[in-house]
Design an enzyme around this catalytic site. Structure first.
Site, PDB file in Angstrom:
ATOM      1  N   SER A  66       0.806  -1.226   0.000  1.00 23.61           N
ATOM      2  CA  SER A  66       0.000   0.000   0.000  1.00 23.61           C
ATOM      3  C   SER A  66       0.837   1.274   0.000  1.00 23.61           C
ATOM      4  CB  SER A  66      -0.942   0.013   1.209  1.00 23.61           C
ATOM      5  OG  SER A  66      -0.222   0.194   2.416  1.00 23.61           O
ATOM      6  N   LYS A 109       0.730   4.744   6.947  1.00 24.20           N
ATOM      7  CA  LYS A 109       0.293   5.553   5.808  1.00 24.20           C
ATOM      8  C   LYS A 109       1.015   6.908   5.887  1.00 24.20           C
ATOM      9  CE  LYS A 109      -2.907   2.466   4.717  1.00 24.20           C
ATOM     10  NZ  LYS A 109      -2.768   1.582   3.525  1.00 24.20           N
TER      11      LYS A 109
END
Length: 206
Positions: free
Chosen positions: A40, A102
């Site tokens: 990701s 993230k």
């Protein structure tokens, strides 16, 4: 004679005890290791990168299992706030037994919108040299989102691999108190026992 035998033993045990205490202190308050299990954050972070994460980049706090006035551990000292572009580790909002990683994209009070894969902050397009787009198709929510106003004390986070990231576009901004720390560097990286990525070891993250 007994003293000559016991003294080295006691010294060794004391050395081991001190080392364990220091390791526990560092693990609790200063630095945590983190392993990348998914793609990701490509191309910035690869699967099986191993990171050092600063736990005191934003707060110095007691561990979450020492419950005082909050469920996230008592903040002993505030050392800063997450900034746009920081790569952060946080408790996954849908399952806080898991840590996610993230990049901070939107800050508290800002208006964030995604239009045709481009992120806008307060109506202006955000320059994102780290963002990776791998698909030409358009998916609602993923590629067109908002506008939303980010609530106080919350941060909108997204993966660099925009078409391969499950992030704030689905489950909302992250509470500041759930942010574990800031990723600092890659200390180890390998694809297998015969595929050690020496060129990635020691890479500083930004």
């Amino acid at each position: 004679m007994a003293n000559h035998i016991l003294k080295p033993l006691v010294d060794n045990l004391l050395t081991v005890a001190i080392a364990l205490v220091l390791a526990l202190f560092i693990r609790t308050f200063l630095v945590q290791t983190f392993w990348i299990p998914s793609g990701s954050m490509l191309d910035t972070l690869w699967v099986d990168d191993h990171l050092l994460v600063s736990k005191c980049a934003y707060d110095v706090r007691l561990p979450s299992d020492i419950r005082l006035d909050t469920t996230d551990g008592k903040v002993l000292m505030k050392t800063g706030d997450p900034e746009r572009g920081d790569i952060v580790v946080f408790k996954f909002p849908e399952d806080e037994t898991k840590d996610f990683i993230k990049r901070v994209i939107g800050l508290p009070g800002e208006t964030l919108e995604v239009r045709d894969k481009v992120v806008y902050i307060n109506g202006r397009p955000l320059e994102e040299p780290y963002a990776r787009h791998t698909k030409s198709d358009t998916l609602p929510v993923r590629d067109n989102f908002g506008p939303v106003v980010i609530p106080p004390d919350r941060y909108f986070v997204m993966g660099d691999n925009r078409e391969g990231s499950y992030d704030s576009r689905w489950w909302g901004p992250v509470k500041r108190s759930k942010i574990v720390g800031k990723a600092l560097l890659i200390y180890w990286s390998w694809g297998s026992l015969t595929d050690i990525r020496f060129d990635r070891i020691g890479t500083l993250l930004n």
